[in-house]
Write a protein that holds these residues in place. Structure first.
Motif, PDB file in Angstrom:
ATOM      1  N   ALA A   9      43.651  30.581  48.631  1.00  0.00           N
ATOM      2  CA  ALA A   9      43.202  30.214  47.011  1.00  0.00           C
ATOM      3  C   ALA A   9      41.602  30.389  46.941  1.00  0.00           C
ATOM      4  N   LEU A  10      41.049  29.893  48.106  1.00  0.00           N
ATOM      5  CA  LEU A  10      39.420  29.942  47.997  1.00  0.00           C
ATOM      6  C   LEU A  10      38.840  31.379  48.289  1.00  0.00           C
ATOM      7  N   LEU A  11      39.969  31.934  49.103  1.00  0.00           N
ATOM      8  CA  LEU A  11      39.197  33.575  49.247  1.00  0.00           C
ATOM      9  C   LEU A  11      39.715  34.331  47.939  1.00  0.00           C
ATOM     10  N   ARG A  12      40.389  33.838  47.038  1.00  0.00           N
ATOM     11  CA  ARG A  12      40.955  34.536  45.729  1.00  0.00           C
ATOM     12  C   ARG A  12      39.801  34.307  44.593  1.00  0.00           C
ATOM     13  N   LEU A  13      39.114  33.228  44.944  1.00  0.00           N
ATOM     14  CA  LEU A  13      37.872  32.971  43.738  1.00  0.00           C
ATOM     15  C   LEU A  13      37.035  33.996  43.687  1.00  0.00           C
ATOM     16  N   PRO A  14      36.491  34.056  42.559  1.00  0.00           N
ATOM     17  CA  PRO A  14      35.535  35.298  41.915  1.00  0.00           C
ATOM     18  C   PRO A  14      34.315  34.812  42.682  1.00  0.00           C
ATOM     19  N   ASP A  15      33.467  36.041  43.099  1.00  0.00           N
ATOM     20  CA  ASP A  15      32.123  35.964  43.779  1.00  0.00           C
ATOM     21  C   ASP A  15      31.341  34.830  42.934  1.00  0.00           C
ATOM     22  N   GLY A  16      31.220  34.593  41.650  1.00  0.00           N
ATOM     23  CA  GLY A  16      30.510  33.587  41.216  1.00  0.00           C
ATOM     24  C   GLY A  16      30.821  32.131  41.468  1.00  0.00           C
ATOM     25  N   LEU A  17      32.022  32.002  41.770  1.00  0.00           N
ATOM     26  CA  LEU A  17      32.564  30.867  42.087  1.00  0.00           C
ATOM     27  C   LEU A  17      32.783  30.278  43.489  1.00  0.00           C
TER      28      LEU A  17
END
Length: 353
Positions: A9-17
């Motif tokens: 889930a961490l890797l799927r976060l958008p770059d801004g997050l």
């Protein structure tokens, strides 16, 4: 604070997050964080993330080895947790700032290297495209100068044309040679030179400078010396540049001298003149490419490459060059070259190249 339940889930976060600091809750022996954390630390976008692990003490060695920045017990007070997170956020921001600066420097360096490659190619093409026609013009001028039907007044103009054409040829060759030495592409072809051979090289250099020296008072004094290991062709070019520089800074009947002196393990080769001298503020940058003294008695254009070539050639020989000058009294350029037998290392270089 954003809760994330898994590494996926961490890797799927958008770059801004993507977080500046992340808290890992690791409570069991069987959790995967020691294996996953090294992968996360290398992932694009998470390079600056700092990692805090809340875990039992027996888990600390494994998580620290995996890349955790700080480990705390699961029951740590919220105040301590907040303090650690704030410190990690500051570290992350500092690291991100450094990464941005590094990217800027790498980008500038890449642009500089690209410009250097283009400049090298341009200089190479320019010199090679100019050298042949200039040499042809110089040859034709020599043929015309030998024609007995040439009027006396035309002979004077022809001498000027020959001198300027020769000067243009030297300018182009200096540009190419400076770039070659800087790139490590020019290698010495050393010979053991005696005093007589050195004097012959001086005479050849005088011929290279041209007829302009005929209205100067020239003196040459080459003293006996041990064998000098040097490249005669490169040394001839150095002397021609120094003599041309002396010619540029003197008037008719001006004095130009070439002298040598053996001092310890060095040969000091001096080219002096009684010209107008060089301003003290110009001397520190005199041997840099595209620099020259602002004070000159003649309007002849120069790139400053001649003295830059002299400096690089001296250093290529393991020597040095400097100038002593007094305004209104003249200048003396001193080329210091090491004396003695050629080393085995030099022999190896000549065999390789």
């Amino acid at each position: 604070m954003l809760p994330v339940l898994s590494a996926e889930a961490l890797l799927r976060l958008p770059d801004g997050l993507r977080p500046s600091a992340a808290v890992i809750v690791s409570g069991t022996v069987s959790d995967r964080w020691p294996d996953v954390l090294p992968v996360l630390r290398r992932h694009a976008g998470l390079e600056s993330t700092r990692w805090l692990a809340l875990t039992p003490p027996e888990r600390w060695p494994a998580l620290l080895a995996a890349g955790a920045d700080v480990t705390l017990p699961l029951a740590s007070p919220l105040s301590m947790l907040a303090q650690q997170i704030q410190a990690l956020v500051r570290l992350s921001e500092e690291q991100e700032g450094l990464r941005f600066q590094l990217q800027q420097v790498e980008s500038a360096l890449e642009g500089w290297e690209r410009e250097e490659r283009v400049r090298d190619q341009l200089v190479h093409m320019l010199v090679h495209d100019l050298k042949n026609p200039i040499t042809a013009i110089l040859g034709l001028l020599e043929v015309v100068a030998d024609d007995p039907r040439l009027p006396d007044d035309a002979k004077d103009l022809l001498e000027v044309a020959r001198d300027e054409t020769s000067h243009l040829l030297h300018l182009s060759l200096n540009m190419l040679d400076v770039r070659k030495i800087q790139a490590g592409k020019m290698h010495l072809k050393r010979e053991q030179m005696t005093a007589a051979q050195l004097e012959q090289t001086v005479q050849q250099a005088m011929g290279d400078v041209g007829a302009g020296l005929s209205d100067r008072q020239l003196t040459v004094n080459i003293v006996p010396m041990p064998p000098l290991s040097a490249d005669p062709t490169m040394l001839r070019r150095v002397l021609a540049n120094l003599l041309s520089n002396a010619l540029k800074h003197t008037t008719q009947r001006g004095l130009i001298g070439v002298q040598t002196e053996v001092m310890g393990q060095e040969l000091l080769l001096r080219v002096s003149d009684n010209g107008e001298g060089i301003p003290a503020e110009d001397i520190p940058r005199l041997f840099a490419a595209f620099e020259q003294s602002r004070l000159t008695l003649h309007g002849r254009f120069d790139t400053g490459m001649g003295l830059a070539f002299c400096k690089l050639a001296a250093e290529e020989h393991g020597g040095r060059i400097w100038v002593d000058s007094v305004r209104g009294e003249g200048s003396t350029f001193t080329l210091a070259l090491p004396l003695g037998q050629q080393s085995q290392a030099d022999d190896d270089v000549e065999l390789l190249f």
